[in-house]
Design an enzyme around this catalytic site. Structure first.
Site, PDB file in Angstrom:
ATOM      1  N   SER A  51    -126.012 -26.514 -35.553  1.00 45.35           N
ATOM      2  CA  SER A  51    -125.210 -26.528 -34.330  1.00 45.35           C
ATOM      3  C   SER A  51    -124.324 -25.280 -34.237  1.00 45.35           C
ATOM      4  O   SER A  51    -124.834 -24.163 -34.288  1.00 45.35           O
ATOM      5  CB  SER A  51    -124.400 -27.825 -34.289  1.00 45.35           C
ATOM      6  OG  SER A  51    -123.905 -28.072 -33.001  1.00 45.35           O
ATOM      7  N   ASP A  90    -132.899 -31.711 -27.258  1.00 40.69           N
ATOM      8  CA  ASP A  90    -131.531 -31.707 -27.779  1.00 40.69           C
ATOM      9  C   ASP A  90    -130.567 -31.415 -26.637  1.00 40.69           C
ATOM     10  O   ASP A  90    -130.746 -30.465 -25.873  1.00 40.69           O
ATOM     11  CB  ASP A  90    -131.421 -30.626 -28.860  1.00 40.69           C
ATOM     12  CG  ASP A  90    -130.092 -30.628 -29.594  1.00 40.69           C
ATOM     13  OD1 ASP A  90    -129.162 -31.343 -29.181  1.00 40.69           O
ATOM     14  OD2 ASP A  90    -129.983 -29.879 -30.583  1.00 40.69           O
ATOM     15  N   HIS A 112    -129.986 -34.311 -32.545  1.00 36.50           N
ATOM     16  CA  HIS A 112    -129.278 -33.055 -32.796  1.00 36.50           C
ATOM     17  C   HIS A 112    -129.164 -32.832 -34.300  1.00 36.50           C
ATOM     18  O   HIS A 112    -128.459 -33.554 -35.003  1.00 36.50           O
ATOM     19  CB  HIS A 112    -127.892 -33.144 -32.161  1.00 36.50           C
ATOM     20  CG  HIS A 112    -127.067 -31.909 -32.310  1.00 36.50           C
ATOM     21  ND1 HIS A 112    -127.482 -30.675 -31.864  1.00 36.50           N
ATOM     22  CD2 HIS A 112    -125.837 -31.714 -32.843  1.00 36.50           C
ATOM     23  CE1 HIS A 112    -126.541 -29.784 -32.112  1.00 36.50           C
ATOM     24  NE2 HIS A 112    -125.545 -30.374 -32.718  1.00 36.50           N
TER      25      HIS A 112
END
Length: 541
Positions: free
Chosen positions: A232, A455, A484
């Site tokens: 991320s 995502d 995710h």
């Protein structure tokens, strides 16, 4: 006194260190003060190392070691104030999980960052006990750390934790002008609180310094080149690191990649995120509708939406357990947009609530006072990093126009996301221009980019942009999936590419694809994944 003494001791080695100093384009020139300061800090860290000892806490596995590494608050002044970052490690087992008699060669340290900004990776080394990670844990010391501002690493705070977790709260999908004025006032107060609690230090919590800290950590671990796994937001400053220090990279995995386009960091990235959550919310409603025999929330996505809206209306009139209002409902169901293993539990809680039993919903969505300080800290770091990193619109009319327009087609998360980021409109610290993340052919070893096609937190277009900007990178896509963070999960195809890259340096062709993981089964609750997951409300840009 100690910092000054260390600076003097490093002085005689500074010239040789600067000979290999990286180009620090974002700070001005290759000979910028930040670049020179990074070289000093790296040399100090290499000499000092990390004194690992048994980690505090009764729940810490015996295999886990903890220590600290010192970094400058301001890299332009490496002899000034130092801060300590906490670090955790599990040594490479060197035991082949497929052949107990075979000893696996150690390949160094694998450093992990889970994103946020504001998440801690201190728990990561414990992942080595999971079957999906055992081959990697055999070859690598698994290293996690708390980035600057997070946990015990010079923690940031913008408001008292008990005020941060006030409940119940509202979360209108189409807010009134009065509600907007209230949220503007709260955003201004939050930005002021960040400045009052941190003072002049606030400006130094940003992605460029996170990347510099990572290079200092590399040196403290005794590694000549970094092996890194970022998820991320960890993909963004991992890519910043690769741009600043390309010769320091050994292998790099970027899992669920942020769009690093400087024109999108961070205002436009967040608008794209809100739009993507609408599609992911549709995925959840379609799944619930297919299992109407279990949840009785409706046999169509529209019917499931009506059930959810009915719950929002009831909670607006009377909070469940006195603490779960529409805002808490929104937070809980936002997590279903991040991780589809949360779908069964969320659907079951909503179903029970509409049938008159609120206990499951309260257990799921009520604020946890015991973790309030951690949640507030994560929020403070998230806000500081994103506000410091880039220019944001300072005219409320721009925010109002863009989010009103987007909420017409993507109401689920648009305004909630806007309120999270609105303090950046009134931020008291100087803003930076984002680094133009980019490497040319041969400048960087091949990078492995992992992405789920649906995502929402980091939309798939970001992975495409990331792989275009890092020359020679390879992209592995989990098709028709939206969880995710896919490294080390249940998809054997994804994990095969991960193992092949980290263990053997193998990369697939420029593009590779994996079939999606199986959908969650109704009635099966999610197992615990990462302790930091809910603390951030999943907010990882």
């Amino acid at each position: 006194m100690r910092a000054a003494a260390l600076y003097s001791a490093a002085g005689s080695l500074l010239l040789s260190a600067l000979a290999a100093a990286p180009a620090d384009g974002a700070a001005g020139t290759p000979w910028s003060a930040e670049s020179r300061g990074t070289a000093v800090a790296v040399q100090r860290a290499r000499e000092a190392g990390i004194a690992f000892t048994r980690c505090d806490g009764r729940d810490a596995p015996r295999s886990l070691e903890c220590g600290t590494v010192r970094v400058p608050l301001d890299y332009a002044r490496p002899g000034g104030r130092q801060i300590e970052l906490t670090v955790s490690r599990a040594r490479a087992t060197q035991k082949d999980p497929r052949n107990s008699k075979r000893k696996v060669p150690r390949q160094g340290a694998l450093v992990y960052n889970p994103g946020g900004p504001g998440a801690s990776g201190m728990y990561f080394p414990a992942a080595g006990a999971r079957p999906e990670w055992r081959r990697i844990a055999a070859a690598y010391d698994l290293v996690g750390y708390a980035p600057r501002g997070v946990g015990r690493s010079a923690p940031l705070s913008c408001v008292a934790p008990d005020r941060f977790v006030q409940a119940p709260t509202d979360a209108p999908l189409h807010p009134s002008e009065r509600y907007k004025r209230q949220r503007i006032a709260r955003a201004k107060a939050y930005a002021r609180g960040c400045a009052e609690r941190s003072g002049s230090a606030l400006r130094f919590y940003n992605s460029l310094n996170n990347a510099r800290d990572l290079d200092v950590l590399r040196a403290a671990l005794g590694e000549d080149r970094l092996t890194y796994l970022g998820a991320s937001y960890g993909t963004y400053f991992g890519a910043v690191y690769a741009t600043l220090f390309p010769s320091h990279v050994r292998r790099m995995v970027l899992d669920s990649a942020v769009d690093p386009d400087p024109q999108k960091v961070w205002y436009r990235d967040n608008l794209d995120q809100s739009a993507a959550f609408e599609d992911r919310w549709a995925d959840f409603r379609e799944w619930v509708a297919r299992h109407d025999d279990v949840y009785r929330l409706g046999a169509t996505p529209a019917a499931v939406q009506l059930a959810y809206d009915t719950a929002r209306g009831r909670l607006a009139g009377r909070a469940a357990g006195g603490v779960v209002g529409p805002g808490q409902l929104q937070d809980a169901f936002l997590m279903a947009g991040y991780y589809d293993d949360y779908w069964p539990g969320r659907a079951a809680a909503l179903s029970s609530y509409l049938k008159g039993d609120a206990r499951a919903l309260v257990a799921l969505a009520a604020p946890d006072r015991a973790t309030a300080a951690g949640a507030e800290n994560a929020s403070a770091v998230y806000t500081a990093v994103e506000c410091n990193d880039a220019p944001w619109p300072t005219d409320w009319r721009v925010w109002d126009r863009d989010n009103t327009r987007l909420a017409r087609r993507a109401p689920f998360e648009t305004w909630d996301n806007a309120w999270t980021n609105l303090p950046c409109a009134y931020w008291p610290a100087p803003r930076q221009q984002p680094l133009d993340v980019r490497t040319g052919p041969g400048e960087l070893p091949p990078v492995l980019v992992l992405a789920a096609e649906r995502d929402a937190a980091t939309p798939y277009s970001g992975a495409l942009e990331m792989s275009r900007r890092l020359a020679g990178s390879a992209l592995v896509t989990e098709r028709d999936a939206g969880t995710h963070g896919i490294a080390g999960g249940p998809n054997a195809c994804v994990n095969g590419h991960l193992d092949g890259y980290l263990l053997e340096g193998r990369v697939p062709g420029r593009r590779a694809a994996c079939a999606p993981r199986p959908e969650p089964r109704p009635g099966v609750r999610a197992a615990a994944r990462h302790p930091e997951r809910d603390a951030l409300k999943g907010k990882a840009a």
